[in-house]
Scaffold this active site. Structure first.
Site, mmCIF file in Angstrom:
data_model
loop_
_atom_site.group_PDB
_atom_site.id
_atom_site.type_symbol
_atom_site.label_atom_id
_atom_site.label_comp_id
_atom_site.label_asym_id
_atom_site.label_seq_id
_atom_site.Cartn_x
_atom_site.Cartn_y
_atom_site.Cartn_z
ATOM 1 N N GLY A 15 46.443 -75.249 10.229
ATOM 2 C CA GLY A 15 45.950 -74.636 8.993
ATOM 3 C C GLY A 15 46.568 -73.261 8.801
ATOM 4 N N ASP A 143 39.574 -69.002 12.799
ATOM 5 C CA ASP A 143 38.325 -69.302 13.518
ATOM 6 C C ASP A 143 38.139 -68.454 14.780
ATOM 7 O OD1 ASP A 143 38.014 -71.259 11.636
ATOM 8 O OD2 ASP A 143 38.638 -72.902 12.938
HETATM 9 O O1 F6P Z 1 40.928 -74.482 11.849
HETATM 10 C C1 F6P Z 1 40.994 -73.780 10.665
HETATM 11 C C2 F6P Z 1 40.136 -74.401 9.596
HETATM 12 O O2 F6P Z 1 40.215 -73.569 8.466
HETATM 13 C C3 F6P Z 1 38.681 -74.666 9.982
HETATM 14 O O3 F6P Z 1 37.890 -73.506 9.967
HETATM 15 C C4 F6P Z 1 38.302 -75.688 8.961
HETATM 16 O O4 F6P Z 1 37.230 -76.480 9.407
HETATM 17 C C5 F6P Z 1 39.554 -76.511 8.810
HETATM 18 O O5 F6P Z 1 40.631 -75.681 9.228
HETATM 19 C C6 F6P Z 1 39.804 -77.022 7.415
HETATM 20 O O6 F6P Z 1 40.947 -77.820 7.410
HETATM 21 P P1 F6P Z 1 41.680 -78.338 6.081
HETATM 22 O O7 F6P Z 1 42.564 -77.227 5.590
HETATM 23 O O8 F6P Z 1 42.453 -79.531 6.527
HETATM 24 O O9 F6P Z 1 40.608 -78.654 5.086
#
Ligand code: F6P
Length: 363
Positions: A15, A143
């Protein structure tokens, strides 16, 4: 004497996160200006390594990117070369493409790889290190749940964004005598919820490390009401869950290293508070706003220090390591120490004690 490295690759995986561009800029500038290396940027994380999608990077390619959110190289949080997703007759098939990656690196003459990523990307980086690729990791995630570093870059900006949201919710909560619930990111670790909740003066903070009792939460709201405080602020990490329940999974992404995507616990907490305490509640989900925007000065500086340290680590041959903040220094730690377990908030930590001590309800 370590043989000088002439050409390196860099990629951003997982991410996105504010500060990625600060790291890329520092790696590129430092590798070229201080160590006379050439730098190749791989596009869209590990996908670029598999598909051989790359661009040469010179100093001018990173001009003006320091204050920008996101990553100029692109990223994905679903492409793992060891279980690379392809579709055969409409069916998802996972293939090990690590040989392809190694041959791409060989043909480009890349002698070392800087991987900027979180738990998932750094686990993949460690697998490549075990296959003999020279890898240095840089710890990234909003996170803040990576072990072996005091903090990851991106977290400070996410906390600032969430704190700003709490400040804004405060005024409308107070005007309408309501309970405002803010759902923030944090699947297994509640760092964003806890720190933004503390900074924003929340009355209740719910985190995955402490399963909550909704009756205690409602009691806190009622006590405030009885004391003349007719509004409340509740911050909930997306991974929080009740003592007698489970995390709320919104959907799954089959190709992803960690397939579950959370969302919805804020709505549940808001409805339960309204039912049990009678306080009118509204719910805000902050979502990907936490991942975007310009990095704070803290994250720009940390990202720059990490990027410079990564180039230095390559030059010194410190492979299969991650650069890490162990304040006040940046040091190298074995990659395996960073990925062996997630860094959750210790339940006996002074920060949780501080929250309890000033009357914050942790459920
Ligand atoms: O790990 C980073 C994060 O932003 C988490 O806090 C969250 O649950 C996840 O990635 C969301 O992922 P995506 O961008 O695939 O929705």
């Amino acid at each position: 004497m370590v043989k000088p490295i002439k050409r390196i690759g860099v990629l951003t995986g997982g991410g996105d996160c504010p500060g990625l561009n600060a790291v890329i800029r520092a790696v590129v500038k430092s590798a070229i200006l201080e160590y006379n290396m050439e730098v190749i940027g791989f596009e869209d994380g590990f996908k670029g390594l598999v598909e051989n999608s790359f661009r040469p990077m010179d100093v001018s390619s990173v001009t003006g990117i320091l204050p920008k959110g996101g990553t100029i190289l692109g990223t994905t949080n679903r492409d793992n070369p060891f279980a690379y997703v392809t579709y055969l007759d409409g069916q998802m098939v996972k293939k090990n493409m690590s040989d392809q990656v190694i041959s791409n690196l060989d043909s480009l003459g890349i002698e070392a790889l800087v991987v900027i990523g979180g738990d998932g990307s750094l686990s993949i980086a460690h697998e490549f290190a075990r296959l003999g690729i020279n890898v240095v990791g840089v710890p990234k995630t909003i996170d803040n749940d990576l072990s072996a570093t005091d903090v990851t870059f991106g977290f400070n900006t996410a906390v600032a964004t969430a704190t700003d949201a709490i400040d804004k919710l405060h005024t409308t909560a107070e005007s309408h005598h309501r309970t405002m619930v803010l759902e923030v990111m944090g699947r297994y670790a509640g760092w964003i919820a806890l720190e933004s909740g503390l900074a924003g003066g929340a009355d209740v903070i719910l985190i995955p490390e402490i399963p909550y009792d909704i009756n205690k939460v409602a009691e806190k709201i009622t006590q405030r009401h009885d004391a003349g405080k007719k509004f409340s602020i509740v911050v909930v990490a997306e991974g929080a869950y009740p003592v007698d329940g489970e995390m709320v999974v919104k959907y799954t992404v089959a190709e992803s290293h960690d397939p579950i995507r959370l969302g919805g616990i804020g709505a549940k907490v808001g409805a339960d508070i309204e039912r049990l305490s009678g306080s009118e509640s509204r719910v805000t989900v902050l979502g990907h706003l936490q991942r975007g925007g310009s990095p704070t000065p803290f994250d720009r500086i940390l990202g720059t220090r990490f990027g410079v340290a990564a180039a230095k680590s390559v030059n010194e041959g410190l492979f299969d390591t991650m650069v890490s903040l162990q304040a006040p220094s940046i040091v190298n730690v074995p990659l395996k120490d960073a990925i062996h377990e997630l860094k959750r908030i210790p339940t006996d930590s002074d920060i949780l004690h501080a929250a309890r001590s000033i009357g914050i309800c942790l459920g």
